[in-house]
Design a protein around this motif. Structure first.
Motif, mmCIF file in Angstrom:
data_model
loop_
_atom_site.group_PDB
_atom_site.id
_atom_site.type_symbol
_atom_site.label_atom_id
_atom_site.label_comp_id
_atom_site.label_asym_id
_atom_site.label_seq_id
_atom_site.Cartn_x
_atom_site.Cartn_y
_atom_site.Cartn_z
ATOM 1 N N VAL A 184 0.849 -1.180 0.000
ATOM 2 C CA VAL A 184 0.000 0.000 0.000
ATOM 3 C C VAL A 184 0.888 1.234 0.000
ATOM 4 O O VAL A 184 1.843 1.321 0.774
ATOM 5 C CB VAL A 184 -0.924 0.031 1.241
ATOM 6 C CG1 VAL A 184 -1.766 1.295 1.249
ATOM 7 C CG2 VAL A 184 -1.802 -1.201 1.290
ATOM 8 N N SER A 185 0.601 2.204 -0.865
ATOM 9 C CA SER A 185 1.344 3.457 -0.899
ATOM 10 C C SER A 185 0.725 4.437 0.088
ATOM 11 O O SER A 185 -0.485 4.694 0.044
ATOM 12 C CB SER A 185 1.311 4.060 -2.312
ATOM 13 O OG SER A 185 1.975 3.223 -3.233
ATOM 14 N N VAL A 186 1.562 5.000 0.980
ATOM 15 C CA VAL A 186 1.084 5.893 2.022
ATOM 16 C C VAL A 186 2.034 7.078 2.134
ATOM 17 O O VAL A 186 3.262 6.911 2.085
ATOM 18 C CB VAL A 186 0.986 5.180 3.391
ATOM 19 C CG1 VAL A 186 0.390 6.110 4.438
ATOM 20 C CG2 VAL A 186 0.168 3.896 3.289
ATOM 21 N N VAL A 187 1.468 8.273 2.321
ATOM 22 C CA VAL A 187 2.302 9.473 2.404
ATOM 23 C C VAL A 187 3.190 9.426 3.648
ATOM 24 O O VAL A 187 2.761 9.009 4.732
ATOM 25 C CB VAL A 187 1.463 10.759 2.401
ATOM 26 C CG1 VAL A 187 0.748 10.930 1.073
ATOM 27 C CG2 VAL A 187 0.464 10.770 3.543
ATOM 28 N N ALA A 188 4.430 9.856 3.471
ATOM 29 C CA ALA A 188 5.411 9.789 4.551
ATOM 30 C C ALA A 188 5.903 11.158 4.998
ATOM 31 O O ALA A 188 6.735 11.236 5.909
ATOM 32 C CB ALA A 188 6.607 8.939 4.111
ATOM 33 N N ASP A 189 5.392 12.231 4.385
ATOM 34 C CA ASP A 189 5.862 13.570 4.760
ATOM 35 C C ASP A 189 4.806 14.367 5.526
ATOM 36 O O ASP A 189 4.986 15.559 5.784
ATOM 37 C CB ASP A 189 6.329 14.352 3.531
ATOM 38 C CG ASP A 189 5.278 14.452 2.431
ATOM 39 O OD1 ASP A 189 4.198 13.835 2.575
ATOM 40 O OD2 ASP A 189 5.527 15.152 1.435
ATOM 41 N N GLN A 190 3.712 13.736 5.922
ATOM 42 C CA GLN A 190 2.759 14.334 6.855
ATOM 43 C C GLN A 190 2.950 13.652 8.208
ATOM 44 O O GLN A 190 2.889 12.428 8.302
ATOM 45 C CB GLN A 190 1.318 14.136 6.389
ATOM 46 C CG GLN A 190 0.974 14.824 5.077
ATOM 47 C CD GLN A 190 -0.430 14.500 4.614
ATOM 48 O OE1 GLN A 190 -1.320 14.204 5.408
ATOM 49 N NE2 GLN A 190 -0.644 14.549 3.303
ATOM 50 N N VAL A 191 3.210 14.447 9.232
ATOM 51 C CA VAL A 191 3.534 13.902 10.550
ATOM 52 C C VAL A 191 2.567 14.460 11.590
ATOM 53 O O VAL A 191 2.264 15.659 11.594
ATOM 54 C CB VAL A 191 4.976 14.244 10.948
ATOM 55 C CG1 VAL A 191 5.303 13.722 12.350
ATOM 56 C CG2 VAL A 191 5.963 13.682 9.928
ATOM 57 N N GLY A 192 2.087 13.596 12.462
ATOM 58 C CA GLY A 192 1.160 14.033 13.503
ATOM 59 C C GLY A 192 1.006 12.991 14.579
ATOM 60 O O GLY A 192 1.838 12.093 14.729
ATOM 61 N N GLY A 193 -0.090 13.084 15.304
ATOM 62 C CA GLY A 193 -0.349 12.174 16.409
ATOM 63 C C GLY A 193 -1.673 11.464 16.242
ATOM 64 O O GLY A 193 -2.736 12.070 16.435
ATOM 65 N N PRO A 194 -1.672 10.179 15.880
ATOM 66 C CA PRO A 194 -2.928 9.429 15.839
ATOM 67 C C PRO A 194 -3.588 9.444 17.215
ATOM 68 O O PRO A 194 -2.912 9.265 18.232
ATOM 69 C CB PRO A 194 -2.472 8.011 15.460
ATOM 70 C CG PRO A 194 -1.124 8.194 14.810
ATOM 71 C CD PRO A 194 -0.508 9.354 15.514
ATOM 72 N N THR A 195 -4.897 9.650 17.249
ATOM 73 C CA THR A 195 -5.570 9.850 18.529
ATOM 74 C C THR A 195 -6.767 8.915 18.666
ATOM 75 O O THR A 195 -7.699 8.984 17.867
ATOM 76 C CB THR A 195 -6.053 11.301 18.660
ATOM 77 O OG1 THR A 195 -5.016 12.200 18.259
ATOM 78 C CG2 THR A 195 -6.430 11.600 20.107
ATOM 79 N N PRO A 196 -6.764 8.056 19.684
ATOM 80 C CA PRO A 196 -7.919 7.182 19.899
ATOM 81 C C PRO A 196 -9.159 7.995 20.264
ATOM 82 O O PRO A 196 -9.114 8.860 21.141
ATOM 83 C CB PRO A 196 -7.486 6.288 21.075
ATOM 84 C CG PRO A 196 -5.987 6.421 21.145
ATOM 85 C CD PRO A 196 -5.679 7.798 20.652
ATOM 86 N N ALA A 197 -10.274 7.708 19.621
ATOM 87 C CA ALA A 197 -11.521 8.397 19.940
ATOM 88 C C ALA A 197 -11.899 8.178 21.396
ATOM 89 O O ALA A 197 -12.490 9.068 22.030
ATOM 90 C CB ALA A 197 -12.634 7.907 19.018
ATOM 91 N N ALA A 198 -11.555 7.018 21.939
ATOM 92 C CA ALA A 198 -11.877 6.739 23.338
ATOM 93 C C ALA A 198 -11.169 7.712 24.268
ATOM 94 O O ALA A 198 -11.733 8.143 25.286
ATOM 95 C CB ALA A 198 -11.493 5.305 23.680
ATOM 96 N N ALA A 199 -9.931 8.072 23.935
ATOM 97 C CA ALA A 199 -9.186 9.020 24.771
ATOM 98 C C ALA A 199 -9.794 10.410 24.686
ATOM 99 O O ALA A 199 -9.845 11.142 25.685
ATOM 100 C CB ALA A 199 -7.723 9.051 24.344
ATOM 101 N N ILE A 200 -10.253 10.803 23.510
ATOM 102 C CA ILE A 200 -10.891 12.113 23.357
ATOM 103 C C ILE A 200 -12.174 12.166 24.171
ATOM 104 O O ILE A 200 -12.434 13.146 24.889
ATOM 105 C CB ILE A 200 -11.187 12.393 21.870
ATOM 106 C CG1 ILE A 200 -9.892 12.368 21.045
ATOM 107 C CG2 ILE A 200 -11.898 13.728 21.703
ATOM 108 C CD1 ILE A 200 -10.131 12.386 19.549
ATOM 109 N N ALA A 201 -12.983 11.120 24.082
ATOM 110 C CA ALA A 201 -14.235 11.084 24.837
ATOM 111 C C ALA A 201 -13.962 11.153 26.333
ATOM 112 O O ALA A 201 -14.631 11.899 27.065
ATOM 113 C CB ALA A 201 -15.012 9.812 24.488
ATOM 114 N N GLY A 202 -12.985 10.383 26.796
ATOM 115 C CA GLY A 202 -12.659 10.406 28.219
ATOM 116 C C GLY A 202 -12.209 11.776 28.678
ATOM 117 O O GLY A 202 -12.579 12.233 29.775
ATOM 118 N N ALA A 203 -11.429 12.452 27.847
ATOM 119 C CA ALA A 203 -10.964 13.797 28.197
ATOM 120 C C ALA A 203 -12.127 14.781 28.266
ATOM 121 O O ALA A 203 -12.215 15.606 29.182
ATOM 122 C CB ALA A 203 -9.921 14.266 27.184
ATOM 123 N N LEU A 204 -13.032 14.715 27.310
ATOM 124 C CA LEU A 204 -14.181 15.621 27.302
ATOM 125 C C LEU A 204 -15.047 15.427 28.547
ATOM 126 O O LEU A 204 -15.488 16.400 29.163
ATOM 127 C CB LEU A 204 -15.011 15.402 26.040
ATOM 128 C CG LEU A 204 -14.401 15.896 24.729
ATOM 129 C CD1 LEU A 204 -15.180 15.355 23.540
ATOM 130 C CD2 LEU A 204 -14.365 17.423 24.677
#
Length: 279
Positions: A167-187
């Motif tokens: 699979v071809s995937v872009v390698a020059d975009q960098v960030g932080g994958p975020t679990p939806a469960a963690a976002i919900a817990g934080a909210l």
């Protein structure tokens, strides 16, 4: 009672799973008619409101910015003003797309926004509307959300690996994958703190460590026991209607300092999601 706008999205789904909330989908409140949101809040008089709804189709927003603006800016503005008039804490989800992705250092909450496309512009307008309402609020910017439900990168990679060896995937975009469960817990945690008198503001929450999309794809395949290879490509090799920010790193020190909420380790979240798939 906490009132949630949104029901089928990734974060809204996790909010329903984690707490006894009242979640309103588009069948209950059509946010294309923003005053309907005010009526929903007035009818229920909740102790806090979380907006997990909105236009999330990034590329489609380029050809439908007016419609996206209604959902991402006008409706949240109505929610925030209604909550402000009643003294109800209002929590609103935003995105790394409010930044232009320049540089390589993580973005801080007070860095100057400069969205690259329609989606980012409408989300930024929503932020302004929430702040201008004058009530107690939290704007939570996040990035690269994933879970076992909805549409997201993890599910896409697993689906592609069913039929592809590479699979071809872009390698020059960098960030932080975020679990939806963690976002919900934080909210939920922030909503409780605000109801107890804690001040709000604008905060970042995104997964760590920072990776490229290609690195994230490799981690997904490895954790899932897939033998699919990843071919690193540049963003320029995968053109889309919306320009993606190359740097989506978000600094999460403020939310840790003020709410004792750490940046989630996306590797733990990925394991949880894969276990849910297996179950």
């Amino acid at each position: 009672m906490i009132l949630v706008f949104g029901r089928s999205g990734q974060v809204a789904t996790e909010l329903v799973r984690q707490a006894d909330v009242t979640a309103l989908g588009r069948d209950a409140v059509d946010l294309r008619d923003p005053p309907a949101a005010a009526d929903a809040i007035a009818a229920r008089n909740p102790r806090a409101v979380i907006n997990a709804a909105g236009w999330t189709a990034v590329d489609a927003a380029e050809g439908a910015e007016a419609e996206a603006h209604v959902l991402n800016a006008e409706a949240p503005g109505v929610m925030a003003r209604t909550c402000a008039a009643r003294g109800i804490p209002f929590l609103h989800l935003s995105t790394d797309y409010v930044f232009d992705g320049a540089g390589t250092t993580p973005w801080h909450e007070d860095d100057m926004p400069a969205p690259l496309g329609a989606y980012g512009r409408t989300k930024l307008a929503g932020e302004h509307a929430v702040r201008d309402a004058g009530g107690p609020y939290v704007i939570l910017r996040t990035s690269w959300v994933f879970s076992a439900h909805g549409t997201n990168f993890v599910k896409t990679m697993l689906r592609l690996s069913d039929t592809r060896d590479c699979v071809s995937v872009v390698a020059d975009q960098v960030g932080g994958p975020t679990p939806a469960a963690a976002i919900a817990g934080a909210l939920l945690r922030m909503a409780d703190a605000m109801q107890a008198g804690k001040a709000g503001g604008t905060y970042h929450l995104a997964g760590e460590p920072h990776v490229s999309w290609a690195e994230f794809a490799r981690a997904i395949f490895a954790a899932a026991g897939r033998r699919t290879e990843v071919d690193d490509i540049a963003t320029a090799d995968y053109p889309t209607p919306t320009r993606r920010p190359l740097n989506s790193r978000l600094d999460c020190a403020a939310i840790m300092r003020d709410f004792n909420i750490p940046a989630p380790d996306w590797r733990d979240g990925l394991r949880d999601v894969l276990e849910e798939f297996q179950a």
